[in-house]
Enzyme design. Structure first.
Site, PDB file in Angstrom:
ATOM      1  N   ASP A 199      16.507   0.075  12.829  1.00  0.00           N
ATOM      2  CA  ASP A 199      15.664  -0.105  11.667  1.00  0.00           C
ATOM      3  C   ASP A 199      15.808  -1.629  11.224  1.00  0.00           C
ATOM      4  OD1 ASP A 199      14.849   1.987   8.806  1.00  0.00           O
ATOM      5  OD2 ASP A 199      14.790  -0.104   8.561  1.00  0.00           O
ATOM      6  N   ASN A 238       8.664   6.281  15.095  1.00  0.00           N
ATOM      7  CA  ASN A 238       8.478   6.461  13.589  1.00  0.00           C
ATOM      8  C   ASN A 238       8.152   5.486  12.786  1.00  0.00           C
ATOM      9  OD1 ASN A 238       8.642   8.479  11.141  1.00  0.00           O
ATOM     10  ND2 ASN A 238      10.433   7.170  10.713  1.00  0.00           N
ATOM     11  N   TYR A 259      -4.122   1.129   7.979  1.00  0.00           N
ATOM     12  CA  TYR A 259      -3.303   2.171   8.321  1.00  0.00           C
ATOM     13  C   TYR A 259      -3.907   3.365   8.936  1.00  0.00           C
ATOM     14  CZ  TYR A 259       0.489   5.509   7.004  1.00  0.00           C
ATOM     15  OH  TYR A 259       1.460   6.738   7.124  1.00  0.00           O
ATOM     16  N   LYS A 316      -2.843   4.962  12.780  1.00  0.00           N
ATOM     17  CA  LYS A 316      -2.499   6.067  12.964  1.00  0.00           C
ATOM     18  C   LYS A 316      -3.383   6.899  13.839  1.00  0.00           C
ATOM     19  CE  LYS A 316       1.182   5.865  10.394  1.00  0.00           C
ATOM     20  NZ  LYS A 316       2.595   5.644  11.128  1.00  0.00           N
ATOM     21  N   ILE A 373       4.539  12.608   1.584  1.00  0.00           N
ATOM     22  CA  ILE A 373       5.926  13.227   1.655  1.00  0.00           C
ATOM     23  C   ILE A 373       6.586  12.327   0.771  1.00  0.00           C
ATOM     24  CG2 ILE A 373       7.520  13.960   3.125  1.00  0.00           C
ATOM     25  CD1 ILE A 373       4.909  15.103   3.892  1.00  0.00           C
ATOM     26  N   THR A 402       8.912  10.203  -0.108  1.00  0.00           N
ATOM     27  CA  THR A 402       9.642   9.332   0.698  1.00  0.00           C
ATOM     28  C   THR A 402       9.610   7.852  -0.330  1.00  0.00           C
ATOM     29  OG1 THR A 402       8.404   7.974   2.072  1.00  0.00           O
ATOM     30  CG2 THR A 402       9.352  10.282   2.973  1.00  0.00           C
TER      31      THR A 402
HETATM   32  P1  NAD Z   1      10.174   4.793   4.445  1.00  0.00           P
HETATM   33  O1  NAD Z   1       9.637   3.372   3.940  1.00  0.00           O
HETATM   34  O2  NAD Z   1      10.864   5.687   3.695  1.00  0.00           O
HETATM   35  O3  NAD Z   1      11.052   4.420   5.783  1.00  0.00           O
HETATM   36  C1  NAD Z   1      10.567   3.501   6.671  1.00  0.00           C
HETATM   37  C2  NAD Z   1      11.678   2.758   7.531  1.00  0.00           C
HETATM   38  O4  NAD Z   1      11.198   2.045   8.459  1.00  0.00           O
HETATM   39  C3  NAD Z   1      12.472   1.957   6.393  1.00  0.00           C
HETATM   40  O5  NAD Z   1      14.012   2.230   6.695  1.00  0.00           O
HETATM   41  C4  NAD Z   1      12.051   0.640   6.881  1.00  0.00           C
HETATM   42  O6  NAD Z   1      13.033  -0.448   6.777  1.00  0.00           O
HETATM   43  C5  NAD Z   1      11.795   0.819   8.388  1.00  0.00           C
HETATM   44  N1  NAD Z   1      10.780  -0.456   8.957  1.00  0.00           N
HETATM   45  C6  NAD Z   1       9.924  -0.757   8.513  1.00  0.00           C
HETATM   46  N2  NAD Z   1       9.250  -1.718   9.271  1.00  0.00           N
HETATM   47  C7  NAD Z   1      10.059  -1.693  10.145  1.00  0.00           C
HETATM   48  C8  NAD Z   1       9.826  -2.502  11.632  1.00  0.00           C
HETATM   49  N3  NAD Z   1       8.845  -3.402  11.645  1.00  0.00           N
HETATM   50  N4  NAD Z   1      10.763  -2.462  12.384  1.00  0.00           N
HETATM   51  C9  NAD Z   1      11.682  -1.377  12.137  1.00  0.00           C
HETATM   52  N5  NAD Z   1      11.999  -0.622  11.136  1.00  0.00           N
HETATM   53  C10 NAD Z   1      10.894  -0.804  10.066  1.00  0.00           C
HETATM   54  O7  NAD Z   1       8.959   5.465   4.947  1.00  0.00           O
HETATM   55  P2  NAD Z   1       8.651   7.014   5.466  1.00  0.00           P
HETATM   56  O8  NAD Z   1       7.881   7.486   4.226  1.00  0.00           O
HETATM   57  O9  NAD Z   1       9.751   7.731   6.111  1.00  0.00           O
HETATM   58  O10 NAD Z   1       7.439   6.761   6.758  1.00  0.00           O
HETATM   59  C11 NAD Z   1       7.971   6.982   8.107  1.00  0.00           C
HETATM   60  C12 NAD Z   1       6.586   6.955   8.941  1.00  0.00           C
HETATM   61  O11 NAD Z   1       5.951   8.100   8.535  1.00  0.00           O
HETATM   62  C13 NAD Z   1       5.795   5.826   8.864  1.00  0.00           C
HETATM   63  O12 NAD Z   1       5.443   5.614  10.182  1.00  0.00           O
HETATM   64  C14 NAD Z   1       4.649   6.382   7.925  1.00  0.00           C
HETATM   65  O13 NAD Z   1       3.526   5.809   8.072  1.00  0.00           O
HETATM   66  C15 NAD Z   1       4.809   7.629   8.291  1.00  0.00           C
HETATM   67  N6  NAD Z   1       4.252   8.649   7.306  1.00  0.00           N
HETATM   68  C16 NAD Z   1       4.553   8.799   6.048  1.00  0.00           C
HETATM   69  C17 NAD Z   1       4.397   9.804   5.168  1.00  0.00           C
HETATM   70  C18 NAD Z   1       4.565   9.938   3.751  1.00  0.00           C
HETATM   71  O14 NAD Z   1       4.121  10.413   2.947  1.00  0.00           O
HETATM   72  N7  NAD Z   1       5.895   9.609   3.600  1.00  0.00           N
HETATM   73  C19 NAD Z   1       3.018  10.377   5.486  1.00  0.00           C
HETATM   74  C20 NAD Z   1       2.237  10.081   6.657  1.00  0.00           C
HETATM   75  C21 NAD Z   1       3.053   9.331   7.844  1.00  0.00           C
END
Ligand code: NAD
Length: 251
Positions: free
Chosen positions: A36, A89, A155, A159, A188, A190
């Site tokens: 992270d 991820n 975004y 994706k 989701i 988060t």
């Molecule tokens: P989140 O913000 O809760 O967690 C993301 C984590 O990634 C954080 O801990 C952050 O510090 C870390 N991060 C950010 N930039 C970074 C970088 N450059 N290098 C290393 N770490 C980095 O987000 P999430 O909702 O868990 O999202 C995770 C993945 O799921 C992402 O790719 C997001 O696009 C995708 N996603 C999320 C959702 C949703 O609804 N939450 C839906 C579809 C896709």
């Protein structure tokens, strides 16, 4: 370190989907490398795993920086000897703006983290999996990787790109026993989504209203799918894109 168990790298494992999956894989006996950009977040996940008796190692890295990605892959192999699973991820959502209102800098930042980061991850992990006879990769796409979603153009581009990388890698490395799949989560609960909702309350309300299952998804529900796809019970699932979105893309 537990060298008997399988070894997984998870990027963005300090929060949200990455953290939930780190806990799930650890519950399954997997040693987890928590990557992270945030040391605080990453260490929190490691502490949660260790509190339950699991094995975890935190490595700070920005996935948009190729040398840092190469470094966490090297450090994982130096520590555990192999990489069996990779949850590629880490990502950011960016601001909610119509396409022409995004700045070029905003576009670049989202592409650099989400798409280049995903490419760098596979670029450095795949050669290590080839050396040990195979492995399994799950890339985090999104509903916005499958259909257009208003206000998140860069975004969505990142994706959609991840799905292209997934399908290509799957057909290139299938005979090498490396499986590559993508997940396409809907919205989701988060921290990333909570922050987006704070900044775009009307968009968030419209999003929830449009979900046929009537609610947001939960990180643990994503973790269950990812653990299944990464694990031994999915040997013939390769090159697939799994929607997990409460039927949003079924409409
Ligand atoms: P989140 O913000 O809760 O967690 C993301 C984590 O990634 C954080 O801990 C952050 O510090 C870390 N991060 C950010 N930039 C970074 C970088 N450059 N290098 C290393 N770490 C980095 O987000 P999430 O909702 O868990 O999202 C995770 C993945 O799921 C992402 O790719 C997001 O696009 C995708 N996603 C999320 C959702 C949703 O609804 N939450 C839906 C579809 C896709």
């Amino acid at each position: 370190m537990n060298t008997q168990s399988k070894v997984a790298i998870i990027t963005g494992a300090g929060s949200g989907l990455g953290q939930a999956t780190a806990l799930k894989l650890s519950d399954n006996g997997v040693s987890v490398v928590v990557v992270d950009i945030s040391e605080t977040a990453g260490q929190e996940t490691v502490s949660m795993i260790e509190a339950k008796g699991g094995t975890a190692l935190f490595i700070a890295a920005d996935v948009s920086q190729a040398p840092q990605v190469e470094q966490f892959v090297e450090q994982t192999v130096a520590t555990f000897g192999r990489i069996d699973m990779f949850f590629n991820n880490a990502g950011i959502s960016g601001p909610g703006l119509k396409l022409a209102d995004h700045t070029i800098e905003q576009f670049d930042q989202i592409i650099n983290i989400n798409l280049r980061g995903a490419f760098y991850g596979m670029k450095y992990v795949i050669p290590e999996m080839l050396k040990t006879g195979g492995g399994s990769i799950v890339n985090t796409a999104s509903t916005a990787g499958v259909v257009g979603v208003q206000t998140v153009g860069p975004y969505a581009a990142s994706k959609h790109g991840i799905i292209g990388l997934t399908r290509t890698a799957a057909i290139e490395y299938g005979k090498d026993h490396i499986r590559v799949n993508a997940i396409a989560p809907g919205t989701i609960e988060t921290p990333m989504v909570a922050e987006f909702g704070r900044q775009n309350p009307e968009t968030m309300k419209a999003t929830v209203d449009s979900i046929p299952s009537g609610r947001l998804g939960r990180p643990e529900e994503i973790a269950n799918l990812v653990a299944f796809l990464l694990g031994d019970e999915a040997p013939y699932i390769n090159g697939a894109v799994y929607s997990i979105d409460g039927a949003v893309t079924a409409q």
